[in-house]
Write a protein that holds these residues in place. Structure first.
Motif, PDB file in Angstrom:
ATOM      1  N   ALA A  91      51.286  36.234  52.293  1.00  0.00           N
ATOM      2  CA  ALA A  91      50.562  35.137  51.636  1.00  0.00           C
ATOM      3  C   ALA A  91      49.253  34.830  52.337  1.00  0.00           C
ATOM      4  O   ALA A  91      48.294  34.389  51.702  1.00  0.00           O
ATOM      5  N   GLN A  92      49.199  35.082  53.644  1.00  0.00           N
ATOM      6  CA  GLN A  92      47.989  34.796  54.403  1.00  0.00           C
ATOM      7  C   GLN A  92      46.968  35.928  54.344  1.00  0.00           C
ATOM      8  O   GLN A  92      45.779  35.701  54.598  1.00  0.00           O
ATOM      9  N   THR A  93      47.400  37.132  54.005  1.00  0.00           N
ATOM     10  CA  THR A  93      46.483  38.275  54.048  1.00  0.00           C
ATOM     11  C   THR A  93      46.195  38.910  52.691  1.00  0.00           C
ATOM     12  O   THR A  93      45.086  39.403  52.466  1.00  0.00           O
ATOM     13  N   LEU A  94      47.167  38.904  51.777  1.00  0.00           N
ATOM     14  CA  LEU A  94      46.942  39.542  50.479  1.00  0.00           C
ATOM     15  C   LEU A  94      45.768  38.940  49.707  1.00  0.00           C
ATOM     16  O   LEU A  94      44.965  39.683  49.121  1.00  0.00           O
ATOM     17  N   PRO A  95      45.596  37.605  49.670  1.00  0.00           N
ATOM     18  CA  PRO A  95      44.438  37.062  48.945  1.00  0.00           C
ATOM     19  C   PRO A  95      43.114  37.550  49.530  1.00  0.00           C
ATOM     20  O   PRO A  95      42.151  37.798  48.782  1.00  0.00           O
ATOM     21  N   ALA A  96      43.049  37.685  50.843  1.00  0.00           N
ATOM     22  CA  ALA A  96      41.828  38.177  51.487  1.00  0.00           C
ATOM     23  C   ALA A  96      41.607  39.646  51.163  1.00  0.00           C
ATOM     24  O   ALA A  96      40.477  40.071  50.879  1.00  0.00           O
ATOM     25  N   ILE A  97      42.675  40.437  51.202  1.00  0.00           N
ATOM     26  CA  ILE A  97      42.565  41.852  50.845  1.00  0.00           C
ATOM     27  C   ILE A  97      42.091  42.002  49.404  1.00  0.00           C
ATOM     28  O   ILE A  97      41.234  42.827  49.091  1.00  0.00           O
ATOM     29  N   ALA A  98      42.630  41.162  48.512  1.00  0.00           N
ATOM     30  CA  ALA A  98      42.217  41.200  47.103  1.00  0.00           C
ATOM     31  C   ALA A  98      40.752  40.819  46.960  1.00  0.00           C
ATOM     32  O   ALA A  98      40.014  41.419  46.161  1.00  0.00           O
ATOM     33  N   ALA A  99      40.305  39.823  47.726  1.00  0.00           N
ATOM     34  CA  ALA A  99      38.906  39.396  47.661  1.00  0.00           C
ATOM     35  C   ALA A  99      37.974  40.496  48.163  1.00  0.00           C
ATOM     36  O   ALA A  99      36.884  40.703  47.618  1.00  0.00           O
ATOM     37  N   ALA A 101      38.636  43.793  48.126  1.00  0.00           N
ATOM     38  CA  ALA A 101      38.644  44.864  47.126  1.00  0.00           C
ATOM     39  C   ALA A 101      37.807  44.493  45.903  1.00  0.00           C
ATOM     40  O   ALA A 101      37.160  45.352  45.292  1.00  0.00           O
ATOM     41  N   ALA A 102      37.797  43.209  45.556  1.00  0.00           N
ATOM     42  CA  ALA A 102      37.039  42.757  44.386  1.00  0.00           C
ATOM     43  C   ALA A 102      35.539  42.933  44.588  1.00  0.00           C
ATOM     44  O   ALA A 102      34.781  43.005  43.610  1.00  0.00           O
ATOM     45  N   GLN A 103      35.103  43.018  45.834  1.00  0.00           N
ATOM     46  CA  GLN A 103      33.684  43.201  46.133  1.00  0.00           C
ATOM     47  C   GLN A 103      33.278  44.673  46.113  1.00  0.00           C
ATOM     48  O   GLN A 103      32.098  44.987  46.286  1.00  0.00           O
TER      49      GLN A 103
END
Length: 210
Positions: A91-99, A101-103
């Protein structure tokens, strides 16, 4: 950097980050979680993780050094992330990884549940255990595995090891709480530092123009 050229097992129920979030929210509404163990503790963690996901999304800021490396990559990559809805580190890292990748238009993020993908999970064990989250970067054209990351940012894992050394009798619940406080203070900086190093090595390995 060592690269692994292995056949990637069939991906079971691959999801986008948005689909993973939707699944997690639906399970929370049903008082359930992902995986076969439907314990009260894991269901409680899943509820907490919905707040963590949103907080990380809101606070995330991409480091310029990482943004520059993402722009330099000209190859198509797949980022496979093994996780579960109850996993606090996820929960602490997946949103950052997704952000991140989105870039990068060249990166496709695929979220996979660990317990549905044991064959893939067993290719990237941590000290013999199925620790998550795990990020696997694969060249989409050649299938070459460029790097794996996880289950925690290097800097935070170092703090965990130090705390365990200083307090070998620390209760697991207290340790978990302290790790979450470190994540909140760090604001995805340690993860991005790891990604900078890994991307530099991957680009060099692929012969990209850096």
């Amino acid at each position: 950097m060592d690269t692994l050229e292995i056949t990637t097992p069939e991906l079971i129920n691959p999801m986008t980050y948005a689909q993973f979030k939707a699944l997690s929210e639906a399970l929370v509404a049903e008082n359930k979680t992902t995986g076969p163990e439907q314990s009260e503790q894991r269901i409680g963690f899943t509820k907490l993780n919905q707040q963590r996901l949103k907080r990380v999304e809101k606070q995330f800021v991409l480091q310029p050094a990482l943004q520059e490396l993402l722009a330099q990559n000209q190859r198509a990559w797949k980022w496979l992330v093994l996780v579960e809805a109850w996993c606090g580190d996820g929960a602490q890292t997946l949103p950052a990884i997704a952000a991140i990748a989105a870039q990068a238009p060249n990166i496709e993020l695929v979220v996979l549940l660990r317990d549905e993908n044991p064959a893939l999970m067993d290719t990237c064990l941590t000290n013999g255990s199925r620790a998550i989250p795990k990020l696997i970067c694969v060249d989409a054209e050649t299938g070459e595995r460029l790097f794996t990351w996880g289950p925690r940012p290097t800097a935070i894992q170092a703090q965990v090891k130090q705390l365990k050394a200083d307090r070998p009798d620390i209760h697991h619940d207290e340790l978990v709480q302290q790790v979450q406080l470190w994540y909140a203070k760090d604001r995805s900086q340690a993860l991005q530092q790891d990604m900078v190093q890994l991307l530099q090595e991957a680009l060099q390995t692929q012969g990209a123009e850096v």
